[in-house]
Design an enzyme around this catalytic site. Structure first.
Site, short mmCIF file in Angstrom:
data_model
loop_
_atom_site.label_atom_id
_atom_site.label_comp_id
_atom_site.label_asym_id
_atom_site.label_seq_id
_atom_site.Cartn_x
_atom_site.Cartn_y
_atom_site.Cartn_z
N HIS A 103 30.34 17.40 -11.29
CA HIS A 103 29.86 16.78 -10.53
C HIS A 103 29.36 15.37 -10.79
O HIS A 103 29.16 15.09 -12.07
CB HIS A 103 28.49 17.55 -9.70
N GLU A 172 34.77 14.15 -3.30
CA GLU A 172 33.51 13.53 -3.09
C GLU A 172 33.60 12.29 -3.59
O GLU A 172 33.29 12.00 -4.90
CB GLU A 172 32.23 14.42 -3.86
#
Length: 253
Positions: A103, A172
């Site tokens: 992430h 993302e």
């Protein structure tokens, strides 16, 4: 790989926002909402990624359901003298099914690299779990530049994981995480299609699913469904009813 081999997928990470009590309540509310429409999960996969401390209790709460529980990270070795790290072998042992890796926050705060994400993805897959690897460009700009930046991240992962292992890529854009609005639908679809067309994805034996994350919520999937297989949700889905609404939309769009 045909589109029909990829089930739609929608999930949420609670990051570090929830207390243990709130996680229990949240999981219970989602469970109750889904139990009212059991057929909804016939054609879609749903996952929840709580913090490490509450992961086992969430697994116990959802026993007997089709909801998958994931972890927010795992180490790239299964055992050894790695104080403070989380073993992928232990995660698999207690019933964890998905491991979120790479992430943008892990990269920014802890300095994790593409190689770290790839090694962790390989360890997760080797322990029978599905690596969910977050990818994305740092700055908003042209589609081609975004694809070039993401390609390096994807190729690193695909070179490390077993060829037959399932992989989930969560696209993302870093600049869209936590933003008021998601990236433009046309932009996301274009990037997603180009990433799916990469040789390292196309030539794999294993299923590769692609999610969009980054200020994702209800109403978005209809605009993105020609490019992605589902959504990876953040704070918006921390309201169980909003999470359920998005599950319905992804499952029926």
């Amino acid at each position: 790989m045909t589109t029909h081999s990829r089930r739609r997928l929608v999930g949420v990470s609670t990051k570090m926002y929830f207390s243990a009590a709130r996680t229990r309540d949240y999981v219970q509310q989602v469970k109750e909402l889904l139990s009212a429409s059991p057929q909804l999960l016939d054609g879609i996969d749903v996952f929840i990624i709580p913090d490490h401390i509450t992961l086992t209790s969430a697994i116990a709460q959802l026993e007997g359901t089709k909801v998958l529980i994931g972890a927010q990270d795992a180490f790239y070795e299964s055992a050894g003298a790695y104080t403070g790290e989380v073993s992928p072998a232990v995660l698999a042992e207690v019933g964890c099914r998905i491991v979120e890796l790479g992430h943008a926050e892990r990269r920014r705060i802890f300095g994790e690299t593409d190689d770290d994400a790839a090694r962790k993805a390989a360890a997760a897959a080797q322990n029978g779990m599905i690596p969910l690897v977050c990818i994305g460009e740092r700055m908003q700009g042209e589609v081609t530049l975004a694809v070039d930046e993401c390609r390096v991240q994807v190729e690193s992962v695909m070179a490390a994981v077993p060829d037959a292992a399932e992989v989930i890529l969560a696209y993302e854009p870093v600049w869209a995480i936590g933003a008021a609005q998601p990236a433009a639908a046309e932009y996301v679809v274009d990037v997603a299609k180009r990433l799916r067309a990469l040789d390292c994805v196309q030539k794999r034996k294993g299923v590769t699913r692609l999610l969009y994350g980054g200020s994702a919520g209800p109403g978005l999937f209809e605009k993105l469904k020609t490019g992605v297989d589902g959504l990876f949700l953040g704070r918006f889905a921390h309201d169980p009813s909003q999470f359920y609404k998005t599950i319905e939309e992804v499952g029926t769009a």
